[in-house]
Design an enzyme around this catalytic site. Sequence first.
Site, short mmCIF file in Angstrom:
data_model
loop_
_atom_site.label_atom_id
_atom_site.label_comp_id
_atom_site.label_asym_id
_atom_site.label_seq_id
_atom_site.Cartn_x
_atom_site.Cartn_y
_atom_site.Cartn_z
N ASN A 240 -2.27 9.82 -11.55
CA ASN A 240 -2.86 10.34 -10.31
C ASN A 240 -2.92 11.86 -10.36
O ASN A 240 -2.55 12.46 -11.37
CB ASN A 240 -2.07 9.84 -9.10
CG ASN A 240 -0.64 10.27 -9.16
OD1 ASN A 240 -0.33 11.46 -9.18
ND2 ASN A 240 0.28 9.31 -9.24
N LYS B 26 11.10 2.19 4.02
CA LYS B 26 11.81 2.70 2.85
C LYS B 26 13.22 3.17 3.20
O LYS B 26 13.91 3.74 2.36
CB LYS B 26 11.01 3.83 2.19
CG LYS B 26 9.65 3.33 1.66
CD LYS B 26 8.98 4.34 0.77
CE LYS B 26 7.61 3.84 0.33
NZ LYS B 26 7.35 4.04 -1.09
#
Length: 399
Positions: free
Chosen positions: A211, A342
């Site tokens: 990315n 998370k």
Amino acid sequence: MKNLIDKKILYIICGGISAYKSLETIRLFKRNGAEIKTILTNSAKEFITPLSVASLSQGKVYSDLFSVENESEMDHIALSRWADVILIAPATANTISKLAQGTSDDLASTVVLASNKEIYLAPAMNVRMWEHQSTKQNLKKLINYGYKLIGPEIGEMACGEYGEGKMTEPDKIFYEINNYFLNLKKNKKLKALVTAGPTIEYIDPVRFITNKSSGKQGYEIAKSLFKKGFNTTLISGPTNLKIDNSIKLIEVETADEMLLETKKNLPADVAVFSAAVADFKINKKYEDKIKKQDSLNLNLKKNVDILSYVSSHNSMRPDLVIGFAAETDNIENNAEKKLNNKNCDWIIANDVSNKKIGFNSDFNEVTIHYSNKNKEKLSYKKKSQISDEIVDRIINQLN
Ligand code: PMT
């Protein structure tokens, strides 16, 4: 108590009526054990004598950029490396302007330009000069570069006018710098772990998925933590960036390697997950280079989420776990979801649809989402400055 023993302060005195306050400032530093070297600009010498500065600082007073004697003993680079902190007080409008432009036409401006240390400015000038747009713009630049401001104060000026622009008193200047060293000492016992950059997931020996992360934001966070005294480990995917040798740098390529190194480098007091970890990897990497063909289906499988793994493991969970959320849409909601899913303490939301910030830019604008539901926006500025602000909040939280 002499708590500044072994601390080295390079004190730059510029030409202003409040230069006389530098003598008391030097006295306070010396009384607390600091070692001081001073630079007097040419105009400072119109207000204060090198002899009085030398007597109080018990050290050499530097002034000339081109001095044979200084060059052989300690040149401008050595002088800026020698210091733990550079203090410029009084910092005049002229010096502030020169520093903002990167001018290096005398010893003081050259040393500052060459410095990689913490720089404190205590401005002093007439209220109109202080309020002038050009001074405001110059200071904005310097703050963006990471310079710290002490004052100025509001009050009556030497010229008889009243307003903002008076130099802060020596005891307050001393307090700010002493505090910097105290925090450094406190933070030295603390360990920080930062992940940064992209990961790459190999398809075959020469091709991979990755990315746009440059690593800049994560590297700046590691630098800010280190500057504040943290024992810092940076686990980085492939980038073109360099970092100070004193920061422990571990270079990895894949998400699996990043996970492994993260586990190896715990426990930590704070962990900041700024890496753009690839969410998927190839199910079975090709051993040899894939030959050209009309089409190719790649079978992907999910990578382990490093942040979730760390924040959900009680035995290794740092006191403060911070994630980033790179979002292109519905930024607030998605960030909140990541904060909860998370199990982290803060999520720092990043709008990566805006090309001026986020991936690969030197600038960023983020919102910190705290687990107590509070939110705080850090407006558009250099990633180094965003990092300093994040680290200030980390220190407050850990304290
Ligand atoms: O590197 P730069 O060019 O400076 O750009 C900075 C940045 C935009 C990459 C950075 O500021 C940022 O937003 N990083 C997080 C990017 C990201 O992958 O976000 P995410 O929303 O996909 O992941 C959320 C969090 O989980 C992140 O903290 C990420 O590090 C973590 N994660 C994600 C997947 C995974 N397998 N493991 C993880 O730890």
